[in-house]
Design a protein around this motif. Structure first.
Motif, mmCIF file in Angstrom:
data_model
loop_
_atom_site.group_PDB
_atom_site.id
_atom_site.type_symbol
_atom_site.label_atom_id
_atom_site.label_comp_id
_atom_site.label_asym_id
_atom_site.label_seq_id
_atom_site.Cartn_x
_atom_site.Cartn_y
_atom_site.Cartn_z
ATOM 1 N N LEU A 160 0.826 -1.205 0.000
ATOM 2 C CA LEU A 160 0.000 0.000 0.000
ATOM 3 C C LEU A 160 0.860 1.255 0.000
ATOM 4 O O LEU A 160 1.996 1.257 0.472
ATOM 5 C CB LEU A 160 -0.912 0.003 1.235
ATOM 6 C CG LEU A 160 -1.846 -1.204 1.405
ATOM 7 C CD1 LEU A 160 -2.661 -1.049 2.684
ATOM 8 C CD2 LEU A 160 -2.763 -1.360 0.199
ATOM 9 N N ASP A 161 0.294 2.352 -0.510
ATOM 10 C CA ASP A 161 0.999 3.632 -0.448
ATOM 11 C C ASP A 161 1.048 4.096 1.009
ATOM 12 O O ASP A 161 0.299 3.618 1.867
ATOM 13 C CB ASP A 161 0.318 4.670 -1.322
ATOM 14 C CG ASP A 161 -1.097 4.994 -0.861
ATOM 15 O OD1 ASP A 161 -1.249 5.817 0.053
ATOM 16 O OD2 ASP A 161 -2.053 4.399 -1.399
ATOM 17 N N ALA A 162 1.943 5.046 1.288
ATOM 18 C CA ALA A 162 2.223 5.447 2.672
ATOM 19 C C ALA A 162 0.986 5.952 3.392
ATOM 20 O O ALA A 162 0.743 5.613 4.559
ATOM 21 C CB ALA A 162 3.318 6.509 2.687
ATOM 22 N N GLN A 163 0.172 6.766 2.718
ATOM 23 C CA GLN A 163 -1.009 7.339 3.365
ATOM 24 C C GLN A 163 -2.034 6.257 3.693
ATOM 25 O O GLN A 163 -2.587 6.218 4.799
ATOM 26 C CB GLN A 163 -1.626 8.410 2.478
ATOM 27 C CG GLN A 163 -2.797 9.136 3.137
ATOM 28 C CD GLN A 163 -3.310 10.298 2.289
ATOM 29 O OE1 GLN A 163 -2.828 10.523 1.187
ATOM 30 N NE2 GLN A 163 -4.281 11.017 2.802
ATOM 31 N N THR A 164 -2.293 5.359 2.727
ATOM 32 C CA THR A 164 -3.256 4.286 2.953
ATOM 33 C C THR A 164 -2.757 3.341 4.034
ATOM 34 O O THR A 164 -3.523 2.867 4.876
ATOM 35 C CB THR A 164 -3.496 3.503 1.646
ATOM 36 O OG1 THR A 164 -3.956 4.404 0.640
ATOM 37 C CG2 THR A 164 -4.526 2.406 1.857
#
Length: 275
Positions: free
Chosen positions: A175-179
């Motif tokens: 997953l991307d950092a924010q998610t």
């Protein structure tokens, strides 16, 4: 910090697991050697270590997917031989979802396999879909969801089987950092609500400290073992900027760094300047 002492469901919803001098080999290759730990009922244990140290292999052995070659793994009252009936597994990949089934149908798959009535299947599915915050997407197909939403479906599907032990193999790694940060917070909330035991593999120190009651640090492979187990006595939700968090982060970073440097020296790739 352990799950709240006021919880009355922990003893029913959680089991402990004991690893005694566990070794795991594949032919002549020794992946894990002499690993011992008592995993407490209801705790959140993170397994942390350098790449290739056998974290996922150890998790697979707890699940019963991989046999041990030495020592033993024991659940409540009996050794783990074959599939661990107390455990549910959440993988890093969301490709394990059934793409042709809706979110509700995916989550209801376990209850349906157990022969529950359609009404009970729907009740259980809707309960866990709501728990992961996806009630508005219950009738969507996995292909219509983001990566983070798909991972929530996978978690709901595992929880719908009401396992007493949830094993998670770097579930947020893709997953991307924010998610990923959102999912970490959601998992912390769901674990405290569900009161089951969680064993979570990660290579991310920050993630381990945000989630764990204890962090088990493994030595570098091959023949990796348990280097240190750190208690995390920090209030939830965790504050990344607190002095206590940062101090423990440094201790874990030093532990992992020492193992990485040792691995490099063993391979002749370290000139000694990183010692």
């Amino acid at each position: 910090m352990a799950p709240p002492a006021s919880s009355t469901t922990t003893s029913e919803n959680a089991v402990g697991v004991t690893l005694e001098d566990v070794g795991i080999s594949f032919g002549s290759f020794h992946a894990v050697s002499g690993a011992s730990v008592d995993i407490r009922p209801g705790e959140f244990l993170c397994i942390l270590g350098p790449s290739g140290c056998g974290k996922s292999t150890l998790l697979s052995a707890i699940a019963g997917f991989v046999p041990v070659s030495a020592g033993r793994i024991s659940g409540p009252g009996a050794p783990v031989n074959g599939r661990n009936q107390h455990a549910g597994v959440v993988f890093q990949s969301t490709e394990v979802l059934f793409e042709w089934l809706t979110v509700r149908q995916n989550v209801a798959f376990g209850p349906k396999s157990r022969g529950l009535s359609r009404a009970e299947q729907r009740r259980i599915a809707d309960q866990y879909i709501a728990m992961v915050g996806l009630s508005h997407s219950a009738d969507k197909l996995p292909g219509q969801l983001s990566g983070g939403m798909r991972q929530r479906v996978q978690l709901a599907r595992v929880l719908a089987n009401e396992p007493q032990l949830v094993l998670m193999d770097e579930p947020f790694g893709a997953l991307d950092a924010q998610t990923r940060e959102v999912m970490q917070g959601e998992l912390d909330r769901i674990w405290r609500q569900n009161a089951c035991t969680v064993v979570f593999v990660t290579h991310d120190i920050d993630e381990a400290l945000l989630l764990a009651d204890r962090v088990l640090v493994m030595t570098a492979g091959p023949a990796a073992g348990v280097k240190q187990i750190h208690e995390v006595h920090l209030p939830r939700p965790r504050n990344r900027t607190s002095p206590e968090f940062l101090a423990l982060y440094e201790r874990l970073r030093e532990d992992i760094g020492a193992e990485v440097n040792k691995s490099l020296r063993d391979q002749g790739l370290d000139d000694g300047t990183n010692s």
